[in-house]
Write a protein that holds these residues in place. Structure first.
Motif, PDB file in Angstrom:
ATOM      1  N   PRO A   1       0.832  -1.212   0.000  1.00  0.00           N
ATOM      2  CA  PRO A   1       0.000   0.000   0.000  1.00  0.00           C
ATOM      3  C   PRO A   1       0.866   1.261   0.000  1.00  0.00           C
ATOM      4  O   PRO A   1       1.895   1.331   0.661  1.00  0.00           O
ATOM      5  CB  PRO A   1      -0.803  -0.123   1.302  1.00  0.00           C
ATOM      6  N   GLY A   2       0.431   2.247  -0.760  1.00  0.00           N
ATOM      7  CA  GLY A   2       1.137   3.524  -0.777  1.00  0.00           C
ATOM      8  C   GLY A   2       2.430   3.533  -1.549  1.00  0.00           C
ATOM      9  O   GLY A   2       3.230   4.466  -1.404  1.00  0.00           O
ATOM     10  N   LEU A   3       2.661   2.526  -2.394  1.00  0.00           N
ATOM     11  CA  LEU A   3       3.917   2.464  -3.147  1.00  0.00           C
ATOM     12  C   LEU A   3       4.101   3.692  -4.031  1.00  0.00           C
ATOM     13  O   LEU A   3       5.214   4.189  -4.194  1.00  0.00           O
ATOM     14  CB  LEU A   3       3.949   1.197  -4.003  1.00  0.00           C
ATOM     15  N   PHE A   4       3.009   4.189  -4.617  1.00  0.00           N
ATOM     16  CA  PHE A   4       3.105   5.316  -5.556  1.00  0.00           C
ATOM     17  C   PHE A   4       2.722   6.647  -4.896  1.00  0.00           C
ATOM     18  O   PHE A   4       2.414   7.611  -5.592  1.00  0.00           O
ATOM     19  CB  PHE A   4       2.195   5.055  -6.759  1.00  0.00           C
ATOM     20  N   LEU A   5       2.750   6.676  -3.575  1.00  0.00           N
ATOM     21  CA  LEU A   5       2.301   7.862  -2.847  1.00  0.00           C
ATOM     22  C   LEU A   5       3.094   9.110  -3.210  1.00  0.00           C
ATOM     23  O   LEU A   5       2.551  10.217  -3.268  1.00  0.00           O
ATOM     24  CB  LEU A   5       2.401   7.589  -1.339  1.00  0.00           C
ATOM     25  N   HIS A   6       4.390   8.951  -3.492  1.00  0.00           N
ATOM     26  CA  HIS A   6       5.245  10.095  -3.830  1.00  0.00           C
ATOM     27  C   HIS A   6       5.626  10.117  -5.306  1.00  0.00           C
ATOM     28  O   HIS A   6       6.388  10.985  -5.725  1.00  0.00           O
ATOM     29  CB  HIS A   6       6.510  10.076  -2.972  1.00  0.00           C
ATOM     30  N   ALA A   7       5.087   9.171  -6.076  1.00  0.00           N
ATOM     31  CA  ALA A   7       5.417   9.112  -7.513  1.00  0.00           C
ATOM     32  C   ALA A   7       4.405   9.927  -8.304  1.00  0.00           C
ATOM     33  O   ALA A   7       3.682   9.413  -9.158  1.00  0.00           O
ATOM     34  CB  ALA A   7       5.433   7.655  -7.976  1.00  0.00           C
ATOM     35  N   LYS A   8       4.363  11.200  -8.019  1.00  0.00           N
ATOM     36  CA  LYS A   8       3.334  12.060  -8.610  1.00  0.00           C
ATOM     37  C   LYS A   8       3.563  12.339 -10.090  1.00  0.00           C
ATOM     38  O   LYS A   8       2.651  12.786 -10.781  1.00  0.00           O
ATOM     39  CB  LYS A   8       3.249  13.374  -7.828  1.00  0.00           C
ATOM     40  N   ARG A   9       4.759  12.082 -10.589  1.00  0.00           N
ATOM     41  CA  ARG A   9       5.052  12.308 -12.004  1.00  0.00           C
ATOM     42  C   ARG A   9       5.041  11.017 -12.828  1.00  0.00           C
ATOM     43  O   ARG A   9       5.285  11.064 -14.033  1.00  0.00           O
ATOM     44  CB  ARG A   9       6.412  12.996 -12.155  1.00  0.00           C
TER      45      ARG A   9
ATOM     46  N   ALA B   1      -1.076   8.669  -7.430  1.00  0.00           N
ATOM     47  CA  ALA B   1      -0.364   8.636  -8.724  1.00  0.00           C
ATOM     48  C   ALA B   1      -1.275   9.205  -9.805  1.00  0.00           C
ATOM     49  O   ALA B   1      -1.619   8.534 -10.788  1.00  0.00           O
ATOM     50  CB  ALA B   1       0.063   7.209  -9.060  1.00  0.00           C
ATOM     51  N   HIS B   2      -1.677  10.435  -9.632  1.00  0.00           N
ATOM     52  CA  HIS B   2      -2.684  11.049 -10.495  1.00  0.00           C
ATOM     53  C   HIS B   2      -2.164  11.387 -11.885  1.00  0.00           C
ATOM     54  O   HIS B   2      -2.936  11.776 -12.746  1.00  0.00           O
ATOM     55  CB  HIS B   2      -3.230  12.316  -9.821  1.00  0.00           C
ATOM     56  N   GLY B   3      -0.856  11.257 -12.099  1.00  0.00           N
ATOM     57  CA  GLY B   3      -0.287  11.554 -13.408  1.00  0.00           C
ATOM     58  C   GLY B   3      -0.251  10.360 -14.344  1.00  0.00           C
ATOM     59  O   GLY B   3       0.211  10.492 -15.487  1.00  0.00           O
ATOM     60  N   LEU B   4      -0.729   9.212 -13.899  1.00  0.00           N
ATOM     61  CA  LEU B   4      -0.674   8.011 -14.726  1.00  0.00           C
ATOM     62  C   LEU B   4      -1.484   8.171 -16.011  1.00  0.00           C
ATOM     63  O   LEU B   4      -2.642   8.581 -15.981  1.00  0.00           O
ATOM     64  CB  LEU B   4      -1.182   6.802 -13.940  1.00  0.00           C
ATOM     65  N   VAL B   5      -0.848   7.817 -17.113  1.00  0.00           N
ATOM     66  CA  VAL B   5      -1.491   7.873 -18.434  1.00  0.00           C
ATOM     67  C   VAL B   5      -1.710   6.465 -18.985  1.00  0.00           C
ATOM     68  O   VAL B   5      -2.692   6.217 -19.676  1.00  0.00           O
ATOM     69  CB  VAL B   5      -0.610   8.689 -19.413  1.00  0.00           C
ATOM     70  N   HIS B   6      -0.818   5.553 -18.648  1.00  0.00           N
ATOM     71  CA  HIS B   6      -0.874   4.178 -19.182  1.00  0.00           C
ATOM     72  C   HIS B   6      -0.647   3.180 -18.059  1.00  0.00           C
ATOM     73  O   HIS B   6       0.337   3.280 -17.320  1.00  0.00           O
ATOM     74  CB  HIS B   6       0.194   3.996 -20.268  1.00  0.00           C
ATOM     75  N   ILE B   7      -1.571   2.207 -17.916  1.00  0.00           N
ATOM     76  CA  ILE B   7      -1.427   1.116 -16.947  1.00  0.00           C
ATOM     77  C   ILE B   7      -1.654  -0.199 -17.681  1.00  0.00           C
ATOM     78  O   ILE B   7      -2.679  -0.394 -18.333  1.00  0.00           O
ATOM     79  CB  ILE B   7      -2.438   1.233 -15.785  1.00  0.00           C
ATOM     80  N   ASP B   8      -0.693  -1.104 -17.564  1.00  0.00           N
ATOM     81  CA  ASP B   8      -0.807  -2.423 -18.189  1.00  0.00           C
ATOM     82  C   ASP B   8      -0.842  -3.488 -17.098  1.00  0.00           C
ATOM     83  O   ASP B   8       0.152  -3.722 -16.407  1.00  0.00           O
ATOM     84  CB  ASP B   8       0.374  -2.671 -19.132  1.00  0.00           C
ATOM     85  N   LEU B   9      -2.003  -4.130 -16.934  1.00  0.00           N
ATOM     86  CA  LEU B   9      -2.193  -5.209 -15.967  1.00  0.00           C
ATOM     87  C   LEU B   9      -2.510  -6.514 -16.682  1.00  0.00           C
ATOM     88  O   LEU B   9      -3.041  -7.448 -16.078  1.00  0.00           O
ATOM     89  CB  LEU B   9      -3.325  -4.861 -15.001  1.00  0.00           C
TER      90      LEU B   9
END
Length: 298
Positions: A106-114, A136-144
């Motif tokens: 949990p929270g891995l991307f908490l500071h990865a804002k870019r 992580a509100h800057g995410l444009v592409h997610i591949d799951l």
């Protein structure tokens, strides 16, 4: 003052040892500005750290602080420690495909804002929790894609990702996907959901209706998305189902229907009682007749 300096003797060239120390200090200063040195088994160039295909069982402990592109693909990594990305504020691309990840902390991307591009394909993820992409509100592409054990996506898994354009959920184990998980993605352009064992029951109707309304704006792999159940629609393309396909989901009973059902139930119960009564009388008569016949023979 100028005459005084001109009269001083020239000290000569710097001693080699002094020059070496100066160079080492300068190199240390440059390293401190960029952060840690390049991890072992990785290559670093122009803020790109490539640790792919190195048979790593864990993530490298220290990265250059200015890392923008980090590739950990094609390894054997089973877990990412909590807070691993805290110091890498410039991170834009994270590639974790083809590893053995079961979950992320949990929270891995908490500071990865870019962070803009995230690849988690070809892993063993079983679910996508609500806090997985927190902040992580800057995410444009997610591949799951190609997570065969992926059974559940929390309705709020992608909450706040208003810039997300490409989402790949193909070739997993999803039988159901909540409409709430997608309707908060106004920028979604590409959605891949094929190769999952979709159960096209009544609970899927809201999602399919939403997808049909967005199919012109949202590119989907409609040819690969098929129903695995119920039996009457098994093998049917997901996007071929219409409102008529879910007509039975909207059947409601009126007061007359309930009264008719109650009347039928009452009649059936009376008929059952009468039938049992007649069978009892018949059995009793047969018993008496048999007994009387035996007495006459005697």
């Amino acid at each position: 003052m100028g005459d005084t300096w001109s009269q001083l003797p020239w000290p000569g060239p710097p001693h080699p040892a002094v020059l070496l120390v100066s160079l080492l200090l300068a190199a240390g200063a440059m390293r401190s500005e960029a952060g840690a040195s390049c991890p072992v088994l990785c290559t670093c160039h122009n803020q790109v750290v490539d640790c792919s295909s190195q048979r790593l069982f864990s993530v490298p402990p220290d990265l250059p602080m200015d890392t923008r592109n980090l590739s950990l693909a094609h390894n054997r990594i089973t877990a990412v420690p909590p807070g691993y990305l805290t110091c890498y504020m410039e991170l834009r691309v994270l590639d974790l495909r083809n590893n053995s990840l079961v979950e992320l902390p949990p929270g891995l991307f908490l500071h990865a804002k870019r962070l803009a591009h995230l690849d988690l394909s070809y892993n063993n993820l079983s679910h996508v929790p609500a806090d997985m992409f927190q902040e992580a509100h800057g995410l444009v592409h997610i591949d799951l894609s190609h997570n065969p054990w992926l059974r559940r996506v929390h309705p709020q898994a992608f909450q706040g990702l208003v810039q997300l354009r490409d989402l790949d959920l193909s070739y997993g184990g999803l039988a159901f996907l909540s409409l709430e998980a997608l309707e908060g993605l106004p920028g979604l352009v590409t959605l891949q959901i094929g190769g999952n064992p979709w159960v096209c029951g009544c609970t899927m109707e809201p999602l399919l209706k939403w997808l049909r309304n967005r199919i012109q704006r949202c590119t989907a792999d409609s040819q690969l998305a098929e129903c695995r159940g119920p039996p009457e629609v098994e093998g049917a393309p997901l996007f071929s189902l219409t409102e008529e396909s879910f007509k039975a989901c909207h059947l409601t009973l009126t007061l007359d229907d309930y009264l008719f059902i109650a009347f039928v139930g009452f009649v059936v119960s009376i008929a059952s009682v009468v039938t049992n009564f007649l069978l009892g009388i018949t059995a009793n008569c047969c018993h008496r007749w048999s007994k009387a016949s035996e007495e006459e023979e005697i």
